[in-house]
Design a protein around this motif. Structure first.
Motif, PDB file in Angstrom:
ATOM      1  N   ALA A 292     -21.523  43.728  53.798  1.00  0.00           N
ATOM      2  CA  ALA A 292     -21.504  42.098  54.287  1.00  0.00           C
ATOM      3  C   ALA A 292     -22.207  41.148  53.234  1.00  0.00           C
ATOM      4  O   ALA A 292     -22.246  40.164  53.702  1.00  0.00           O
TER       5      ALA A 292
ATOM      6  N   ARG B 245     -31.902  41.571  51.487  1.00  0.00           N
ATOM      7  CA  ARG B 245     -32.653  41.286  50.611  1.00  0.00           C
ATOM      8  C   ARG B 245     -33.717  40.221  51.062  1.00  0.00           C
ATOM      9  O   ARG B 245     -34.844  40.378  50.795  1.00  0.00           O
ATOM     10  N   ASN B 246     -33.277  39.152  51.733  1.00  0.00           N
ATOM     11  CA  ASN B 246     -34.125  38.248  52.072  1.00  0.00           C
ATOM     12  C   ASN B 246     -34.717  38.507  53.516  1.00  0.00           C
ATOM     13  O   ASN B 246     -33.969  38.427  54.433  1.00  0.00           O
TER      14      ASN B 246
HETATM   15  P1  ATR Z   1     -21.343  34.828  54.213  1.00  0.00           P
HETATM   16  O1  ATR Z   1     -21.226  33.429  54.942  1.00  0.00           O
HETATM   17  O2  ATR Z   1     -20.052  35.126  53.480  1.00  0.00           O
HETATM   18  O3  ATR Z   1     -21.965  35.920  55.013  1.00  0.00           O
HETATM   19  P2  ATR Z   1     -23.840  33.889  52.965  1.00  0.00           P
HETATM   20  O4  ATR Z   1     -24.252  33.296  54.482  1.00  0.00           O
HETATM   21  O5  ATR Z   1     -24.272  33.128  51.736  1.00  0.00           O
HETATM   22  O6  ATR Z   1     -22.520  34.305  52.790  1.00  0.00           O
HETATM   23  O7  ATR Z   1     -24.674  35.353  52.720  1.00  0.00           O
HETATM   24  C1  ATR Z   1     -24.389  36.284  51.579  1.00  0.00           C
HETATM   25  C2  ATR Z   1     -25.021  37.541  51.692  1.00  0.00           C
HETATM   26  O8  ATR Z   1     -25.090  38.377  50.581  1.00  0.00           O
HETATM   27  C3  ATR Z   1     -26.453  37.461  52.162  1.00  0.00           C
HETATM   28  O9  ATR Z   1     -26.982  38.647  53.154  1.00  0.00           O
HETATM   29  C4  ATR Z   1     -27.249  37.674  50.828  1.00  0.00           C
HETATM   30  O10 ATR Z   1     -28.607  38.047  50.897  1.00  0.00           O
HETATM   31  P3  ATR Z   1     -29.900  36.878  50.935  1.00  0.00           P
HETATM   32  O11 ATR Z   1     -29.942  36.438  52.232  1.00  0.00           O
HETATM   33  O12 ATR Z   1     -30.950  37.754  50.487  1.00  0.00           O
HETATM   34  O13 ATR Z   1     -29.599  35.985  49.928  1.00  0.00           O
HETATM   35  C5  ATR Z   1     -26.440  38.709  49.928  1.00  0.00           C
HETATM   36  N1  ATR Z   1     -26.485  38.725  48.746  1.00  0.00           N
HETATM   37  C6  ATR Z   1     -26.047  37.576  47.973  1.00  0.00           C
HETATM   38  N2  ATR Z   1     -26.282  38.132  46.713  1.00  0.00           N
HETATM   39  C7  ATR Z   1     -26.946  39.217  46.540  1.00  0.00           C
HETATM   40  C8  ATR Z   1     -28.057  39.868  45.787  1.00  0.00           C
HETATM   41  N3  ATR Z   1     -27.912  39.655  44.392  1.00  0.00           N
HETATM   42  N4  ATR Z   1     -28.529  40.714  46.140  1.00  0.00           N
HETATM   43  C9  ATR Z   1     -28.898  41.016  47.439  1.00  0.00           C
HETATM   44  N5  ATR Z   1     -27.777  40.553  48.517  1.00  0.00           N
HETATM   45  C10 ATR Z   1     -27.264  39.331  48.117  1.00  0.00           C
END
Ligand code: ATR
Length: 286
Positions: free
Chosen positions: A202, A158-159
């Motif tokens: 993931a 997403r980001n």
């Molecule tokens: P982890 O260490 O478990 O990977 P993280 O580093 O916080 O946790 O990563 C979470 C992932 O879930 C990220 O890819 C996040 O996307 P963003 O980088 O865009 O935040 C993704 N994620 C979490 N909530 C999301 C949502 N509502 N829609 C899309 N992606 C989401």
């Protein structure tokens, strides 16, 4: 032998309420006749440094790190394992005798070991995959799949800035293993889905109390193995829909247990085992 008071470890993250890690580690402690504790603390970003300082003072042997601190803790560690350095994220920390932090990443091992256990016949070499997400877990998964010498690994997030950074960080490792890694825009990734051998969620999407991953299942081939790192629920909507289409699926629970085994051995110097009893115990908590 270490005294009981030294056997203190824990998980830090936000949220941690649903984590099964305390159950896993308490089981391993019992299995190895060790007296100790493993707790889960909810730690917000502003409190991260002070909490870690407190763990050092209170003589914890180490801690696990989960969402959203894996990359921040990577920066706070004094020493890093080779795997953690390459991944750029830490999920397992040992607190050394001098109070310094040794950071490791066991997510890559957990991810791959679980894949081997659940789909032992899956061939990754020269095949393509799509990883959804670019956080700490995705970094470990990308590392595993590069080492498995897949031909092309697509990644979406997403980001977009985070995605671009991930690609930059892994360019050299991918080159070394002759693996192509490609960023795909969040709105476009569905176009890649029909051609891939392995799809990995993931992100935390699909987790209990979180949004679902918005996914067009018409694009998914029944030949594609679908792996969701979410384990609560064990069968996410993504996995259930994929299973309906006849796709092989891989649940996330094993990844959690296999990554935990690495930390346990690092802290307590004993090798735990993942048996049916533990599996049933964990399934009863889902
Ligand atoms: P982890 O260490 O478990 O990977 P993280 O580093 O916080 O946790 O990563 C979470 C992932 O879930 C990220 O890819 C996040 O996307 P963003 O980088 O865009 O935040 C993704 N994620 C979490 N909530 C999301 C949502 N509502 N829609 C899309 N992606 C989401």
């Amino acid at each position: 032998m270490l005294t009981a008071s030294i056997y203190k470890a824990l998980l830090i993250g936000d949220p941690v309420k649903q984590s099964l890690s305390p159950i896993i580690h308490q089981y391993f402690l019992q299995q190895n006749n060790l007296i100790g504790s493993y707790e889960a603390w909810q730690v917000t970003k502003p409190n991260l440094t002070s909490v870690i300082k407190c763990l050092v003072e209170q003589k914890y042997v180490g801690f696990n790190v989960t969402i959203p601190h894996k990359e921040e803790v990577f920066l706070l560690c004094h020493k890093l394992s080779k795997t953690a350095k390459l991944i750029g994220a830490v999920n397992t920390v040992s607190i050394l005798a001098d109070g310094s932090l040794y950071g490791h990443n066991s997510d890559a091992f957990g991810f791959y070991e679980n894949l081997l256990q659940q789909q032992p016949n899956l061939i990754l070499n020269n095949q393509s995959a799509l990883i959804i997400g670019a956080g700490g877990a995705s970094r470990a998964i990308l590392y595993s799949l590069i080492k498995a010498k897949m031909s092309t690994i697509f990644i979406t997030n997403r980001n977009q800035n985070k995605l671009d950074k991930l690609l930059t960080d892994f360019t050299s490792l991918a080159k070394q293993y002759q693996v192509k890694i490609m960023a795909v825009a969040w709105q476009e990734y569905i176009k890649i889905v029909p051609q891939i051998t392995l799809l990995v969620n993931a992100t935390s999407l699909g987790m209990l109390n979180q949004n679902e991953l918005n996914f067009d299942f018409n694009q998914l081939s029944c030949q594609t193995t679908v792996y969701d790192i979410v384990y609560k629920p064990l069968y996410t909507k993504l996995l259930l829909e994929a299973q309906k289409k006849g796709c092989p699926i891989i649940t996330g629970l094993g990844m959690l247990v296999y990554q935990a085994m690495v930390g346990f051995e690092l802290w307590f110097k004993q090798k735990p085992s993942y048996n049916i009893e533990l599996q049933q115990l964990l399934l009863s908590k889902l």
